[in-house]
Design a protein around this motif. Structure first.
Motif, short mmCIF file in Angstrom:
data_model
loop_
_atom_site.label_atom_id
_atom_site.label_comp_id
_atom_site.label_asym_id
_atom_site.label_seq_id
_atom_site.Cartn_x
_atom_site.Cartn_y
_atom_site.Cartn_z
N VAL A 120 0.84 -1.20 0.00
CA VAL A 120 0.00 0.00 0.00
C VAL A 120 0.87 1.25 0.00
N ALA A 121 1.89 1.27 0.88
CA ALA A 121 2.76 2.44 0.97
C ALA A 121 3.50 2.67 -0.35
N LEU A 122 3.98 1.61 -0.98
CA LEU A 122 4.71 1.77 -2.24
C LEU A 122 3.78 2.22 -3.36
N PHE A 123 2.54 1.74 -3.37
CA PHE A 123 1.59 2.19 -4.40
C PHE A 123 1.29 3.67 -4.23
N TYR A 124 1.05 4.11 -3.01
CA TYR A 124 0.83 5.53 -2.76
C TYR A 124 2.07 6.34 -3.15
N ALA A 125 3.24 5.83 -2.82
CA ALA A 125 4.48 6.53 -3.16
C ALA A 125 4.63 6.66 -4.68
N GLY A 126 4.27 5.60 -5.41
CA GLY A 126 4.34 5.67 -6.86
C GLY A 126 3.40 6.70 -7.44
N CYS A 127 2.19 6.77 -6.93
CA CYS A 127 1.23 7.77 -7.40
C CYS A 127 1.70 9.18 -7.06
N ALA A 128 2.21 9.38 -5.85
CA ALA A 128 2.71 10.70 -5.47
C ALA A 128 3.91 11.11 -6.32
N PHE A 129 4.80 10.17 -6.59
CA PHE A 129 5.95 10.44 -7.44
C PHE A 129 5.49 10.85 -8.84
N ALA A 130 4.47 10.16 -9.36
CA ALA A 130 3.95 10.48 -10.69
C ALA A 130 3.31 11.87 -10.71
N PHE A 131 2.56 12.21 -9.67
CA PHE A 131 1.83 13.48 -9.68
C PHE A 131 2.76 14.68 -9.48
N TYR A 132 3.66 14.58 -8.53
CA TYR A 132 4.46 15.75 -8.16
C TYR A 132 5.74 15.90 -9.00
N ILE A 166 -1.12 6.78 -15.87
CA ILE A 166 0.19 7.09 -15.29
C ILE A 166 0.22 6.66 -13.82
N PHE A 167 -0.85 6.97 -13.08
CA PHE A 167 -0.90 6.58 -11.67
C PHE A 167 -0.80 5.07 -11.51
N LEU A 168 -1.58 4.34 -12.29
CA LEU A 168 -1.57 2.88 -12.18
C LEU A 168 -0.22 2.31 -12.59
N ALA A 169 0.38 2.89 -13.65
CA ALA A 169 1.67 2.40 -14.11
C ALA A 169 2.74 2.59 -13.05
N PHE A 170 2.80 3.78 -12.47
CA PHE A 170 3.84 4.05 -11.47
C PHE A 170 3.51 3.35 -10.15
N GLY A 171 2.24 3.33 -9.76
CA GLY A 171 1.88 2.64 -8.52
C GLY A 171 2.20 1.16 -8.58
N ALA A 172 1.86 0.52 -9.72
CA ALA A 172 2.15 -0.91 -9.87
C ALA A 172 3.66 -1.16 -9.99
N SER A 173 4.36 -0.28 -10.68
CA SER A 173 5.81 -0.48 -10.86
C SER A 173 6.56 -0.35 -9.55
N PHE A 174 6.07 0.50 -8.66
CA PHE A 174 6.73 0.66 -7.36
C PHE A 174 6.54 -0.55 -6.47
N GLU A 175 5.70 -1.52 -6.90
CA GLU A 175 5.51 -2.75 -6.14
C GLU A 175 6.61 -3.77 -6.41
N LEU A 176 7.60 -3.40 -7.20
CA LEU A 176 8.65 -4.35 -7.59
C LEU A 176 9.33 -5.01 -6.39
N PRO A 177 9.74 -4.29 -5.34
CA PRO A 177 10.35 -4.99 -4.20
C PRO A 177 9.44 -6.03 -3.55
N VAL A 178 8.15 -5.71 -3.45
CA VAL A 178 7.21 -6.67 -2.88
C VAL A 178 7.11 -7.91 -3.75
N ALA A 179 7.07 -7.71 -5.07
CA ALA A 179 7.00 -8.85 -5.99
C ALA A 179 8.25 -9.73 -5.86
N LEU A 180 9.41 -9.12 -5.72
CA LEU A 180 10.64 -9.90 -5.59
C LEU A 180 10.66 -10.67 -4.28
N VAL A 181 10.19 -10.06 -3.21
CA VAL A 181 10.15 -10.75 -1.91
C VAL A 181 9.20 -11.95 -1.98
#
Length: 251
Positions: A120-132, A166-181
């Protein structure tokens, strides 16, 4: 002496699970509806806020337009629903967690909850990164490369769809560490394999960034670079969950 009937016990457990599933779905739906009702009165303000990255880059007097008659109503409504999903995501994931937690082992419970919170935190971070960061740079680039005599007047529906992608792309992409774990927990990969495959992963990341982002170099780099960094974070995180004999030192 009455012996227990395995078929009856199994049927009872199935019914209990179905009843609990219905209760969790109702609670999740109620939370989503409450979030939607809370955001609906502010739908127009929410859209005006979402449009600022583009409006700030347009010439003085530049504005969005509504091509379709009902767009001024449906576009903010669509955004309010997306915002409600984002707002209620922790509650929705908690309901999913509460339903499956009873069937997990102790080690799985210890891993699942941190993974849910991190996702959840990484998805929010991805969306915030995309917006700002990403959207202002992308719109700044697009407005500068527009041919002379062409005035950018974007439809509000087209703009909303673009930003949500853009939000979905960056939010999902920021989940990469979770996917690797998760992959490491399941035994699909090891930290050593991830280190050895770093070069291939970087190439794959740039290919994925080129596919899921708009056709401009700025957004592709703004997605690929954080994903490369998150890949390294994922390698570090997998060391905490992988068995010691799987952590062979790679190049």
């Amino acid at each position: 002496m009455n012996l227990p009937n395995p078929d009856t016990d199994t049927g009872t457990r199935v019914i209990d699970h179905l009843v609990e599933l219905r209760a969790r779905l109702l609670r999740a739906t109620a939370g989503l509806l409450l979030a939607l009702l809370a955001l609906l009165p502010f739908a127009n303000r929410l859209y005006a806020w979402l449009a600022t990255p583009l409006l700030d880059k347009l010439p003085t007097g530049g504005q969005l337009i509504a091509v379709e008659v009902a767009s001024p109503f449906f576009a903010p409504l669509k955004l309010a629903f997306f915002g409600a999903v984002m707002l209620s995501m922790p509650w929705l994931l908690y309901q999913a967690w509460a339903f499956v937690a009873s069937g997990l082992y102790r080690r799985e419970k210890r891993l699942a909850l941190p993974l849910l919170v991190s996702s959840v935190a990484l998805f929010y971070a991805g969306c915030a990164f995309a917006f700002y960061l990403v959207l202002p740079m992308v719109f700044g680039f697009l407005t500068k490369v527009a041919p002379e005599g062409v005035t950018m007047m974007t439809d509000i529906n087209a703009y909303l769809d673009f930003v949500l992608v853009i939000f979905l792309a960056f939010g999902a992409s920021f989940e990469l560490p979770v996917a690797l774990v998760i992959a490491a927990v399941l035994g699909w990969v090891t930290p050593g394999q991830l280190r050895e495959s770093r070069g291939y992963a970087i190439v794959g990341i740039f290919v994925i960034a080129a596919i899921i982002t708009p056709p401009d170099v700025v957004s592709q780099l703004m997605l690929a670079i954080p994903m490369c960094l998150l890949y390294e974070v994922g390698i570090i995180a997998t060391r905490w969950v992988a068995p010691a004999d799987d952590q062979a030192v790679g190049p």
